[in-house]
Design a protein around this motif. Sequence first.
Motif, PDB file in Angstrom:
ATOM      1  N   VAL A  48       0.226   5.498   0.922  1.00 52.25           N
ATOM      2  CA  VAL A  48      -0.892   6.433   1.372  1.00 52.25           C
ATOM      3  C   VAL A  48      -0.348   7.466   1.834  1.00 52.25           C
ATOM      4  O   VAL A  48       0.995   7.725   1.755  1.00 52.25           O
ATOM      5  CB  VAL A  48      -1.672   5.853   2.931  1.00 52.25           C
ATOM      6  N   ALA A  52       1.271  -4.089   7.498  1.00 48.09           N
ATOM      7  CA  ALA A  52      -0.400  -3.698   7.437  1.00 48.09           C
ATOM      8  C   ALA A  52      -1.203  -3.455   9.047  1.00 48.09           C
ATOM      9  O   ALA A  52      -1.983  -2.790   8.942  1.00 48.09           O
ATOM     10  CB  ALA A  52      -0.852  -3.579   6.169  1.00 48.09           C
ATOM     11  N   VAL A  96      -6.318   0.447   3.739  1.00 49.64           N
ATOM     12  CA  VAL A  96      -5.229  -0.464   3.911  1.00 49.64           C
ATOM     13  C   VAL A  96      -3.883  -0.689   4.484  1.00 49.64           C
ATOM     14  O   VAL A  96      -3.745  -1.905   4.444  1.00 49.64           O
ATOM     15  CB  VAL A  96      -4.047   0.811   2.998  1.00 49.64           C
ATOM     16  N   VAL A 108       2.665  -1.335   4.055  1.00 50.30           N
ATOM     17  CA  VAL A 108       2.769  -0.162   3.880  1.00 50.30           C
ATOM     18  C   VAL A 108       3.737   1.458   4.180  1.00 50.30           C
ATOM     19  O   VAL A 108       4.929   0.518   4.647  1.00 50.30           O
ATOM     20  CB  VAL A 108       1.269   0.454   5.146  1.00 50.30           C
ATOM     21  N   GLY A 168       1.051  -0.987  -0.014  1.00 50.59           N
ATOM     22  CA  GLY A 168      -0.103   0.346   0.080  1.00 50.59           C
ATOM     23  C   GLY A 168       1.016   1.639  -0.124  1.00 50.59           C
ATOM     24  O   GLY A 168       2.093   1.243   0.742  1.00 50.59           O
ATOM     25  N   CYS A 190      -4.120  -4.034   2.834  1.00 51.13           N
ATOM     26  CA  CYS A 190      -2.247  -4.400   2.396  1.00 51.13           C
ATOM     27  C   CYS A 190      -2.000  -5.225   3.437  1.00 51.13           C
ATOM     28  O   CYS A 190      -2.419  -6.083   4.552  1.00 51.13           O
ATOM     29  CB  CYS A 190      -1.740  -3.201   1.993  1.00 51.13           C
ATOM     30  N   LEU A 215      -0.501  -1.076  11.238  1.00 50.33           N
ATOM     31  CA  LEU A 215      -0.222   1.091  11.045  1.00 50.33           C
ATOM     32  C   LEU A 215      -0.397   1.507  12.166  1.00 50.33           C
ATOM     33  O   LEU A 215      -0.923   2.289  12.266  1.00 50.33           O
ATOM     34  CB  LEU A 215      -1.394   0.618   9.373  1.00 50.33           C
TER      35      LEU A 215
END
Lengths: 246, 284
Positions: free
Chosen positions: B38, B237, B216, B223, B36, B220, B240
């Motif tokens: 972002v 991920a 995400v 990330v 991912g 995912c 996160l």
Amino acid sequence: MTMISVENLNVWFGNGRDRVDAVKGATFAVKRGDSFGLVGESGSGKSTILRAITGLAPDWSGNITVDGNVIKGRREKTFYKKVQMVFQDPYASLHPRHSVDQVLGETLHLHGFSDIDARVVKLLDDVGLGAKFRFRYPHQLSGGQRQRVAIARALAPEPEILLLDEPTSALDVSVQAEILNLLADLRIEHGLTYLMVSHDLSVVGHMCDRLAVMKDGEIVEIMDVAALRAMKATHPYSQHLLEASV
Amino acid sequence: MTLLDVENLWVKFPSRHGVFDAVRGVSFTLGRERLGIVGESGSGKSLTGRSILRLIRPPGIMTADQISLEGEDLMQKSERDMRAVRGQRISMVMQDPKFSLNPVMTIGAQIMEAYMLHNAVNKKAAFAKAVEMLEAVSIRAPERVMRAYPHEMSGGMGQRIMIAMMLIPNPEILIADEPTSALDVSVQRQVLDIMDNLVKERGMGLIFISHDLNLVADFCDRVLIMYAGRIVEVCDADKLREAKHPYTQGLLNSLPRLDEPRARLEVLQRDPAWSEAPSVSGRI
């Protein structure tokens, strides 16, 4: 005290074979000073309800009452002083060749204000932009700043009701937080009533007191935010929507 | 197993006020995983995706020490050779199906064109393949959809058609640039499930560009968080939510949440030091 009351509202587009019923028998009421949310997927008719209230959807039947006045046919000038709308896409809802000053000045002029100069500055202050943004053009503003200008324009006639059509869905999450905070502050300061459309349940949960879930043009459920937070939706569709968004 | 290795990628746009660096020294690798990217708009995430296919057009300038696809450096390839990479080996799904499909061609004609361009087959075989692909992205009544024009499709169907089109050449890498942000939550799931299956079944590498942190985090494996053209943090991920960088934390905290009501949302306070700090490497 009911501010907006919608009873058995039907909205359709086209005629005969091409007729599409966008809203079917929607009924709800919003109290003065409340914030009411409409959620549902695209095509469920939530924005169409807002457009029917403001007169942007020509074919409708049923009853719409705003602050005790039944709406029929052409809306009077006082209606637009009372009800204003903020649109989804701040990139499309501002005239690209009009400066912020022109956008706000024109609105104020049309609503018959005389102290336009002072009011433009006041409006920009209210939405947290300040006077330095007054002579900028939309392309010189970020998405969040544009949405602030659109909100300032809606506030110009000193309305009592704001219709918010996905006001933050075109913005980044960090900017969304700023705009949602601004809208919450403005509601308290100006005693506004909000009718807000969003596909994001957490945004509606944050902003609204009550909400209606729509599917295929019909309101399937009206619930308050406490029930939403407790995941206590009675209709299977709203339950499905809740599960998908957590 | 590394499919793609990007090292020190820069994208610059010269302007009247000097050169604007949109992407500043980004490095990362992609294996057979869901990666991912972002960040907010303007953080350079879409440009990073585009530069992998060398789709930055003049006056934009892109430079990189290397962008190697299974050992082949894409930076050394001629424009003609790149054409064999684009679509064939690395595909891209754009954000808005409304702008990415040809409005005056039927869906069927577009998918078949894409297939026949890359494979020496007759129309009949191409038709069969196109129907098969539409079925693979769970479109009901594919024969009817083949005859339809893009404006007759809903957003979710349009996006699935785009994915079907990208998958026909069986690429090794799929770059999806905000593939679901124009879609409703319920349709979003379907599109994600389709991409998920492709990664698992075909062993594809997926670069998933999005501004939606929750999505995400759920979808995912790894990330990259971008800010002002640089990667500020790389994390798994599922971790996160425990991210350390104040920018990532700020983004997470600015989201309204159903389970934790708050009177005011936290507003991100930007620190100029974030954009000064060197880019974190996303290479393994």
